[in-house]
Design an enzyme around this catalytic site. Structure first.
Site, PDB file in Angstrom:
ATOM      1  N   SER A 158       0.856  -1.203   0.000  1.00 34.41           N
ATOM      2  CA  SER A 158       0.000   0.000   0.000  1.00 34.41           C
ATOM      3  C   SER A 158       0.882   1.239   0.000  1.00 34.41           C
ATOM      4  O   SER A 158       1.997   1.210   0.527  1.00 34.41           O
ATOM      5  CB  SER A 158      -0.865   0.009   1.265  1.00 34.41           C
ATOM      6  OG  SER A 158      -1.508   1.258   1.422  1.00 34.41           O
TER       7      SER A 158
ATOM      8  N   TYR B 176      -1.190  -0.944  10.486  1.00 38.43           N
ATOM      9  CA  TYR B 176      -1.368  -1.185   9.046  1.00 38.43           C
ATOM     10  C   TYR B 176      -0.136  -0.710   8.270  1.00 38.43           C
ATOM     11  O   TYR B 176       0.432  -1.448   7.446  1.00 38.43           O
ATOM     12  CB  TYR B 176      -2.621  -0.463   8.552  1.00 38.43           C
ATOM     13  CG  TYR B 176      -2.945  -0.709   7.091  1.00 38.43           C
ATOM     14  CD1 TYR B 176      -3.492  -1.918   6.688  1.00 38.43           C
ATOM     15  CD2 TYR B 176      -2.693   0.268   6.125  1.00 38.43           C
ATOM     16  CE1 TYR B 176      -3.791  -2.150   5.348  1.00 38.43           C
ATOM     17  CE2 TYR B 176      -2.992   0.050   4.783  1.00 38.43           C
ATOM     18  CZ  TYR B 176      -3.543  -1.166   4.397  1.00 38.43           C
ATOM     19  OH  TYR B 176      -3.829  -1.399   3.079  1.00 38.43           O
TER      20      TYR B 176
HETATM   21  N1  LIG Z   1      -8.859  -0.777  -0.442  1.00 34.82           N
HETATM   22  C1  LIG Z   1      -7.814   0.047  -0.382  1.00 34.82           C
HETATM   23  O1  LIG Z   1      -7.965   1.282  -0.369  1.00 34.82           O
HETATM   24  C2  LIG Z   1      -6.411  -0.511  -0.351  1.00 34.82           C
HETATM   25  C3  LIG Z   1      -5.362   0.401  -0.527  1.00 34.82           C
HETATM   26  C4  LIG Z   1      -4.055  -0.074  -0.504  1.00 34.82           C
HETATM   27  C5  LIG Z   1      -3.814  -1.414  -0.320  1.00 34.82           C
HETATM   28  N2  LIG Z   1      -4.857  -2.267  -0.149  1.00 34.82           N
HETATM   29  C6  LIG Z   1      -4.546  -3.674   0.062  1.00 34.82           C
HETATM   30  O2  LIG Z   1      -5.165  -4.436  -0.947  1.00 34.82           O
HETATM   31  C7  LIG Z   1      -5.465  -5.735  -0.438  1.00 34.82           C
HETATM   32  C8  LIG Z   1      -6.935  -6.024  -0.671  1.00 34.82           C
HETATM   33  O3  LIG Z   1      -7.677  -5.044   0.024  1.00 34.82           O
HETATM   34  P1  LIG Z   1      -9.232  -4.810  -0.214  1.00 34.82           P
HETATM   35  O4  LIG Z   1      -9.462  -3.361  -0.080  1.00 34.82           O
HETATM   36  O5  LIG Z   1      -9.689  -5.528  -1.400  1.00 34.82           O
HETATM   37  O6  LIG Z   1      -9.789  -5.508   1.118  1.00 34.82           O
HETATM   38  P2  LIG Z   1     -11.182  -6.259   1.365  1.00 34.82           P
HETATM   39  O7  LIG Z   1     -12.242  -5.696   0.528  1.00 34.82           O
HETATM   40  O8  LIG Z   1     -11.354  -6.254   2.850  1.00 34.82           O
HETATM   41  O9  LIG Z   1     -10.857  -7.742   0.866  1.00 34.82           O
HETATM   42  C9  LIG Z   1      -9.804  -8.431   1.472  1.00 34.82           C
HETATM   43  C10 LIG Z   1      -9.854  -9.888   1.055  1.00 34.82           C
HETATM   44  O10 LIG Z   1      -8.808 -10.557   1.781  1.00 34.82           O
HETATM   45  C11 LIG Z   1      -9.369 -11.669   2.473  1.00 34.82           C
HETATM   46  N3  LIG Z   1      -8.668 -11.915   3.727  1.00 34.82           N
HETATM   47  C12 LIG Z   1      -8.568 -11.105   4.798  1.00 34.82           C
HETATM   48  N4  LIG Z   1      -7.920 -11.721   5.785  1.00 34.82           N
HETATM   49  C13 LIG Z   1      -7.593 -12.952   5.320  1.00 34.82           C
HETATM   50  C14 LIG Z   1      -6.927 -14.067   5.876  1.00 34.82           C
HETATM   51  N5  LIG Z   1      -6.480 -14.062   7.131  1.00 34.82           N
HETATM   52  N6  LIG Z   1      -6.770 -15.175   5.106  1.00 34.82           N
HETATM   53  C15 LIG Z   1      -7.239 -15.224   3.850  1.00 34.82           C
HETATM   54  N7  LIG Z   1      -7.885 -14.205   3.268  1.00 34.82           N
HETATM   55  C16 LIG Z   1      -8.065 -13.078   4.007  1.00 34.82           C
HETATM   56  C17 LIG Z   1     -10.823 -11.255   2.731  1.00 34.82           C
HETATM   57  O11 LIG Z   1     -11.683 -12.361   2.888  1.00 34.82           O
HETATM   58  P3  LIG Z   1     -12.006 -13.050   4.306  1.00 34.82           P
HETATM   59  O12 LIG Z   1     -12.148 -11.953   5.306  1.00 34.82           O
HETATM   60  O13 LIG Z   1     -13.240 -13.826   4.034  1.00 34.82           O
HETATM   61  O14 LIG Z   1     -10.839 -13.926   4.574  1.00 34.82           O
HETATM   62  C18 LIG Z   1     -11.151 -10.563   1.415  1.00 34.82           C
HETATM   63  O15 LIG Z   1     -11.500 -11.513   0.438  1.00 34.82           O
HETATM   64  C19 LIG Z   1      -5.069  -5.711   1.041  1.00 34.82           C
HETATM   65  O16 LIG Z   1      -3.792  -6.265   1.201  1.00 34.82           O
HETATM   66  C20 LIG Z   1      -5.047  -4.236   1.363  1.00 34.82           C
HETATM   67  O17 LIG Z   1      -4.208  -3.927   2.450  1.00 34.82           O
HETATM   68  C21 LIG Z   1      -6.150  -1.857  -0.162  1.00 34.82           C
END
Ligand SMILES: NC(=O)c1ccc[n+]([C@@H]2O[C@H](COP(=O)([O-])OP(=O)(O)OC[C@H]3O[C@@H](n4cnc5c(N)ncnc54)[C@H](OP(=O)(O)O)[C@@H]3O)[C@@H](O)[C@H]2O)c1
Length: 252
Positions: A140, A153
């Site tokens: 991120s 985070y």
């Molecule tokens: N959204 C943003 O603004 C943003 C910005 C920068 C970086 N990111 C990064 O991008 C990635 C995806 O984020 P997102 O925004 O798509 O998040 P999200 O909508 O919360 O989705 C996260 C996914 O990861 C899975 N997950 C979480 N904990 C897990 C675990 N212990 N084992 C296996 N799967 C797990 C969740 O499913 P379950 O909970 O069912 O396991 C879900 O499918 C993350 O690494 C996040 O830090 C996001």
């Protein structure tokens, strides 16, 4: 994107948000996706929304090392050799100084950082042995510098960035590519919980497009959107006095 023997990819965090959008996009581009997350219902609905046999669900908590090992074996047994792995699973828990919690930080590091480490520990030896493969890790822009309430985070993402920088040249010696994804704000269930303004936020579908385009390039870092990458990069070079004057304002 023609470096892969077969179009098979393992994506973690495929049930929601960025991972789900990326899975759907990659299926449209002809990939078969081994999809991992903890919530089985999310994986099953993803399977139902995609053509038959294009998404194979592998429920897994990435913080569990032993289960990660057995899941990677199960994926290979079902799909054969995987050349592309996208370690995207992650979550966010705010940890302000007034509620500094060992438990919250440990949990977040177990998922965001150790979850990536567990995946890497399985694929790195295989990719080195077969002298090919591509590992993509999602960190991120929040990993660039420490920002208020993101002590856990930001630390987990900074650790990932540093680890990937260390690994990249070593892996390239064995013809194994490593790409780092640094998104800004993306509309997902993760950011739905935020109650502050998120500048230049983009949709998960847009993020998926940029990630897929980036994976196809030879670049190490794929950071977006540029409008946020530029000021976040600037923060890395600000002297501490100016940087802390800026983050103090964020507290108000
Ligand atoms: N959204 C943003 O603004 C943003 C910005 C920068 C970086 N990111 C990064 O991008 C990635 C995806 O984020 P997102 O925004 O798509 O998040 P999200 O909508 O919360 O989705 C996260 C996914 O990861 C899975 N997950 C979480 N904990 C897990 C675990 N212990 N084992 C296996 N799967 C797990 C969740 O499913 P379950 O909970 O069912 O396991 C879900 O499918 C993350 O690494 C996040 O830090 C996001």
């Amino acid at each position: 994107m023609n470096d892969y023997s077969e179009k098979r990819v393992w994506i973690t965090g495929a049930g929601k948000g960025i991972g789900r959008a990326l899975s759907k996009l990659m299926v449209k581009e002809g990939w078969v996706v081994a999809a991992t997350s903890r919530t089985k219902e999310d994986l099953l609905s993803l399977v139902n929304e995609c053509p038959l046999d294009t998404v194979i669900p592998f429920p897994l908590d990435v913080s569990n090392h032993k289960k990660t090992i057995s899941t990677v074996r199960a994926i290979e047994k079902k799909l054969g050799q995987i050349d592309l792995v996208i370690l995207n699973a992650g979550t966010h828990t705010p940890v302000p100084a007034t509620n500094f919690s060992v438990e919250k930080i440990r949990n977040l590091m177990e998922i965001n950082f150790m979850g990536v480490v567990h995946g890497l520990s399985e694929v790195i030896p295989k990719f080195i042995k077969q002298k090919r493969g591509h590992i993509v890790v999602v960190a991120s822009l929040a990993g660039y510098r420490g920002l208020p309430s993101a002590s856990a985070y930001g630390a987990s993402k900074a650790a990932i960035i540093n680890m990937c920088e260390a690994l990249r040249p070593e892996l390239l010696e064995h013809n194994v590519r490593l790409s780092l994804i640094n998104p800004g704000f993306v509309e997902t269930p993760l950011t739905d919980k935020n109650n502050f303004e998120m500048p230049f936020i983009i949709s998960a579908e847009e993020a998926a497009k940029r990630i897929l385009a980036g994976i196809g390039s030879k670049k190490f870092e794929i950071a977006f959107p540029k409008r946020l990458v530029f000021p976040m990069t600037l923060l890395k070079f600000l002297p501490d006095s100016l940087f802390f004057a800026f983050t103090k304002k964020m507290l108000k």
